[in-house]
Scaffold this motif. Structure first.
Motif, PDB file in Angstrom:
ATOM      1  N   UNK A  82      33.678  43.590  39.460  1.00 57.16           N
ATOM      2  CA  UNK A  82      34.650  43.336  40.537  1.00 57.16           C
ATOM      3  C   UNK A  82      34.604  44.388  41.642  1.00 57.16           C
ATOM      4  N   UNK A  83      33.516  45.149  41.682  1.00 52.54           N
ATOM      5  CA  UNK A  83      33.289  46.058  42.800  1.00 52.54           C
ATOM      6  C   UNK A  83      33.866  47.446  42.658  1.00 52.54           C
ATOM      7  N   UNK A  84      34.391  47.811  41.483  1.00 52.72           N
ATOM      8  CA  UNK A  84      34.863  49.170  41.257  1.00 52.72           C
ATOM      9  C   UNK A  84      33.652  50.015  40.861  1.00 52.72           C
ATOM     10  N   UNK A  85      33.343  51.032  41.649  1.00 56.81           N
ATOM     11  CA  UNK A  85      32.079  51.766  41.504  1.00 56.81           C
ATOM     12  C   UNK A  85      32.118  52.731  40.321  1.00 56.81           C
ATOM     13  N   UNK A  97      41.300  40.227  37.486  1.00 59.95           N
ATOM     14  CA  UNK A  97      41.429  39.910  38.912  1.00 59.95           C
ATOM     15  C   UNK A  97      42.765  40.428  39.440  1.00 59.95           C
ATOM     16  N   UNK A  98      43.810  40.275  38.640  1.00 56.84           N
ATOM     17  CA  UNK A  98      45.132  40.771  39.037  1.00 56.84           C
ATOM     18  C   UNK A  98      45.149  42.298  39.085  1.00 56.84           C
ATOM     19  N   UNK A  99      44.493  42.931  38.102  1.00 55.55           N
ATOM     20  CA  UNK A  99      44.449  44.395  38.075  1.00 55.55           C
ATOM     21  C   UNK A  99      43.754  44.936  39.312  1.00 55.55           C
ATOM     22  N   UNK A 100      42.586  44.390  39.633  1.00 52.22           N
ATOM     23  CA  UNK A 100      41.834  44.857  40.807  1.00 52.22           C
ATOM     24  C   UNK A 100      42.557  44.468  42.093  1.00 52.22           C
ATOM     25  N   UNK A 101      43.269  43.353  42.069  1.00 58.22           N
ATOM     26  CA  UNK A 101      44.059  42.962  43.238  1.00 58.22           C
ATOM     27  C   UNK A 101      45.192  43.923  43.519  1.00 58.22           C
ATOM     28  N   UNK A 102      45.588  44.686  42.493  1.00 60.84           N
ATOM     29  CA  UNK A 102      46.652  45.684  42.632  1.00 60.84           C
ATOM     30  C   UNK A 102      46.056  47.072  42.872  1.00 60.84           C
ATOM     31  N   UNK A 103      44.914  47.109  43.535  1.00 60.71           N
ATOM     32  CA  UNK A 103      44.122  48.328  43.697  1.00 60.71           C
ATOM     33  C   UNK A 103      44.906  49.473  44.328  1.00 60.71           C
ATOM     34  N   UNK A 104      45.691  49.202  45.342  1.00 54.33           N
ATOM     35  CA  UNK A 104      46.415  50.269  46.045  1.00 54.33           C
ATOM     36  C   UNK A 104      47.342  51.032  45.101  1.00 54.33           C
ATOM     37  N   UNK A 127      34.311  49.598  22.088  1.00 51.29           N
ATOM     38  CA  UNK A 127      34.027  48.257  22.602  1.00 51.29           C
ATOM     39  C   UNK A 127      34.923  47.930  23.801  1.00 51.29           C
ATOM     40  N   UNK A 128      36.190  48.346  23.714  1.00 51.96           N
ATOM     41  CA  UNK A 128      37.106  48.098  24.841  1.00 51.96           C
ATOM     42  C   UNK A 128      36.676  48.885  26.075  1.00 51.96           C
ATOM     43  N   UNK A 129      36.210  50.123  25.892  1.00 54.22           N
ATOM     44  CA  UNK A 129      35.737  50.909  27.034  1.00 54.22           C
ATOM     45  C   UNK A 129      34.504  50.275  27.654  1.00 54.22           C
ATOM     46  N   UNK A 130      33.562  49.825  26.808  1.00 57.07           N
ATOM     47  CA  UNK A 130      32.336  49.209  27.335  1.00 57.07           C
ATOM     48  C   UNK A 130      32.683  47.941  28.111  1.00 57.07           C
ATOM     49  N   UNK A 131      33.508  47.092  27.537  1.00 62.89           N
ATOM     50  CA  UNK A 131      33.868  45.836  28.190  1.00 62.89           C
ATOM     51  C   UNK A 131      34.641  46.094  29.483  1.00 62.89           C
ATOM     52  N   UNK A 132      35.585  47.037  29.431  1.00 60.97           N
ATOM     53  CA  UNK A 132      36.354  47.348  30.640  1.00 60.97           C
ATOM     54  C   UNK A 132      35.463  47.797  31.775  1.00 60.97           C
ATOM     55  N   UNK A 133      34.456  48.624  31.462  1.00 60.03           N
ATOM     56  CA  UNK A 133      33.527  49.088  32.501  1.00 60.03           C
ATOM     57  C   UNK A 133      32.781  47.915  33.134  1.00 60.03           C
ATOM     58  N   UNK A 134      32.298  46.996  32.291  1.00 57.28           N
ATOM     59  CA  UNK A 134      31.541  45.862  32.828  1.00 57.28           C
ATOM     60  C   UNK A 134      32.422  44.990  33.736  1.00 57.28           C
ATOM     61  N   UNK A 135      33.647  44.759  33.313  1.00 59.06           N
ATOM     62  CA  UNK A 135      34.552  43.892  34.082  1.00 59.06           C
ATOM     63  C   UNK A 135      34.952  44.538  35.404  1.00 59.06           C
ATOM     64  N   UNK A 136      35.182  45.843  35.400  1.00 63.94           N
ATOM     65  CA  UNK A 136      35.539  46.531  36.644  1.00 63.94           C
ATOM     66  C   UNK A 136      34.350  46.619  37.587  1.00 63.94           C
ATOM     67  N   UNK A 137      33.164  46.938  37.043  1.00 71.11           N
ATOM     68  CA  UNK A 137      31.957  47.027  37.872  1.00 71.11           C
ATOM     69  C   UNK A 137      31.655  45.677  38.511  1.00 71.11           C
TER      70      UNK A 137
END
Length: 455
Positions: free
Chosen positions: A407-410, A437-444, A395-405
């Motif tokens: 936010x534009x993570x391919x 949002x913070x995680x993706x904001x730390x993309x680099x 469930x955590x993997x499924x949810x994580x994928x949806x949240x990242x996708x």
């Protein structure tokens, strides 16, 4: 609302007989069409089908005698720039390219074309659209995803399906063990030693340090991770012991080391779908996502952080195995993912191979004796309704994928997440969104860690 000039010109005399509605793309339904731009050494082609359908690229190429694949993004941009549109609605004469229309489109009484500029929908009578596509080729090359029955919840059938796929594509005799049949490498020694250490109640930090230091490449990468800006360690990291004790911790080093040693057991495929992030980037994104979600869960529901992180790190291991097992067909999978971005990879793989990367990886993980929590997470990560043993991990993997996708993570096609899913995990939707949002904001920093995994 006015029609864009390029659209009005493409419609010609039909422009006065169409209807423009203030309807968003996700509200159009089964009447919606999409257009993909393809090319090969013979030139460019645009294909039109129903939005939800899967383009069977192999069938299309066989019928046309071509080797078409998705047009590179830079060339697509030039085509769009000529029309002055950010996105191309499925109008046959819009680009001036040769057009192929799927025959299922001809059966629609009404078609709907999304116009991104206005966030509106163009409604065209089916007979009118047939007139617009009169100069196109009409072939049957698209498949309704509803007709593809992916095995999401019958793991007892996985080995049979995998062996059937192997027999179909390689002609090898069906055997009992996947590692015999596929001639896959054994579990790497470093990973074996770390997994044994995990189940040892008397394990100490020094034992882990000894294992990591016995592998010079792994030792160098552990020190590099600990020294990276992502962990913001105070002072210089001088040794593996320093990295484990002062910065990364016992659990994180164990899981990173297992993930890296397994990843190195398989050659990284040179091919991949255009636009997708590479294997190690996907691994780190999902690992970080699983870790964030696990840490936000109520303490009495929270899974073991290290196992959630490791499940994320290995979630896409089947991608490497797929390239190893079906090398000639892996290319077709990549090309099909490119032209079907709205379709989940499991549907495409089942359609083309009869088995998915998740099924393949699960068999291998089981043979290698990986923790059940990780194996089940990998197997059921595409099934949000799974309610079996250790169901929190998939469930955590499924949810994580949806949240990242989102936010534009391919990472592939995404799905909406109902509120009940958050409630089931004891998660606050707004708080989760803030942390992601913070995680993706730390993309680099995430990409830097992924780069270290590649060695």
């Amino acid at each position: 609302m006015e029609l864009p000039v390029a659209v009005r010109q493409a419609l010609g005399d039909s422009a006065d007989r169409v209807e423009l509605r203030d309807v968003a793309a996700d509200e159009i339904g089964s009447q919606a069409l999409r257009m993909m731009l393809l090319n090969d050494d013979q030139g460019r082609v645009q294909v039109i089908c129903r939005n939800q359908d899967l383009i069977d690229l192999d069938s299309l190429n066989k019928q046309l005698g071509r080797d078409l694949r998705m047009m590179p993004s830079r060339e697509q941009l030039r085509v769009r720039e000529k029309t002055g549109l950010r996105a191309l609605p499925a109008l046959p004469s819009l680009t001036g390219l040769p057009t192929v229309v799927d025959t299922a489109v001809d059966e629609l009484a009404v078609v709907a074309l999304h116009l991104e500029e206005q966030d509106a929908t163009l409604i065209v009578a089916g007979a009118e659209f047939q007139g617009l596509s009169g100069g196109a080729q009409h072939l049957s090359f698209a498949v309704d995803p509803e007709s593809i029955r992916v095995n999401l919840d019958r793991p007892e059938q996985d080995l049979e399906q995998l062996n059937t796929a192997i027999k179909r594509f390689t002609g090898l005799r069906i055997q009992q063990r996947i590692d015999d049949t596929l001639e896959l490498p054994p579990l790497p020694e470093t990973a074996q030693r770390i997994i044994q250490l995990r189940v040892n109640p008397n394990a100490m930090m020094g034992d882990l340090v000894d294992i990591v230091e016995s592998d010079p490449s792994l030792a160098a990468q552990v020190v590099s991770w600990a020294s990276s800006s992502f962990y913001a360690a105070a002072g210089q990291v001088r040794s593996v012991h320093d990295a484990v004790s002062r910065v990364l911790g016992f659990d994180l080093v164990m899981n990173l080391a297992v993930g890296l040693s397994l990843g190195r057991a398989m050659a990284q495929p040179k091919d991949r779908p255009e636009g997708y992030v590479d294997y190690w980037q996907q691994a780190i994104w999902q690992a970080q996502a699983a870790g964030v979600l696990a840490s936000l869960m109520p303490r009495n529901q929270r899974p073991v952080f290290g196992l959630a992180y490791l499940a994320g790190l290995l979630h896409n291991f089947g991608y490497l195995v797929l390239a190893h097992v079906f090398p000639p067909h892996f290319r077709l999978v990549c090309r099909s993912l490119e032209v079907n971005p709205q379709v989940d990879s499991s549907l495409i793989e089942h359609f083309l191979l009869g088995v998915t990367r998740e099924q393949i990886a699960t068999q291998l993980m089981s043979n290698w004796g990986m923790p059940d929590e990780v194996t089940l997470a990998i197997r059921h990560q595409k099934n949000p309704g799974y309610g079996g043993e250790y169901d929190v991990y998939p469930k955590l993997l499924w949810l994580g994928r949806q949240l990242l996708t989102e936010r534009g993570i391919a990472l592939g096609a995404g799905e909406p997440v109902p509120d009940a899913f958050y409630q089931d995990l004891g998660l606050d939707r707004d708080k989760v969104a803030q942390h992601f949002d913070e995680l993706v904001g730390n993309k680099d920093s995430v990409l830097a860690i992924a780069g270290m995994m590649q060695g």
